[in-house]
Design an enzyme around this catalytic site. Structure first.
Site: not given
Length: 180
Positions: A125, A155
């Protein structure tokens, strides 16, 4: 006659309402693609090198894109292995699974482009709150724009332009290989 017509309109209206609910976007106003186009041929691969803090996109074995990234900090490392993108959301909001009293807590965070590759909230992301990516950014580092920061919660984050490109390029099913 009028009562039957009102009943028919009521039933038709209810069916139309339920049908519309099936196609609504999620409550946060996000677009979620969980079964859209898929890469079943395996021609697209996202390679994540944790040592170099670099992501490379391959199509048909050829490099088509590369970007520096920021990955998981000590104690919340990015998992190593082979995965596949199974969800795409744009935009979305991430909510901390930790309570506000936890050192790992983060406030609700707007994300423009997110591709989930491991259940439990592991995404590729964008991260607007970082301006530095690459080697050393997965640990405690001084971001030139935002000051002292740590790596992610597991992440794989990247600049907005890179996340947008990846989101548009990688269909559901794209392989994600993560290694040291």
């Amino acid at each position: 006659m009028i009562n039957k017509q009102v009943a028919r309109i009521g039933v038709v209206g209810m069916v139309a309402f339920l049908f519309a609910m099936l196609f609504m976007v999620s409550p946060a106003g996000t677009f979620s693609a969980r079964a859209a186009t898929t890469d079943t041929g395996g021609s697209k691969v996202i390679d994540v090198n944790l040592t170099q803090q670099k992501l490379t996109a391959f199509e048909g074995g050829k490099v088509v894109y590369t970007t520096l990234i920021l990955t998981g900090r000590a104690g919340l490392q990015t998992p190593v292995g082979t995965y596949h993108v199974f969800a795409k959301e744009s935009p979305t909001t991430f909510y901390s699974p930790w309570p506000a009293t936890s050192p790992n807590y983060y406030p609700p965070t707007h994300i423009n482009y997110a591709l989930e590759w491991k259940a439990g909230g592991y995404f590729l992301h964008d991260s607007w709150w970082h301006s530095a990516y690459g080697p050393g950014t997965n640990g405690w580092h001084d971001d030139p724009t935002y000051g002292w920061q740590d790596g992610s919660h597991g992440c794989i984050s990247m600049p907005n332009v890179a996340a947008q490109w990846l989101y548009n390029w990688a269909p559901i099913g794209t392989m994600v290989q993560i290694h040291s």
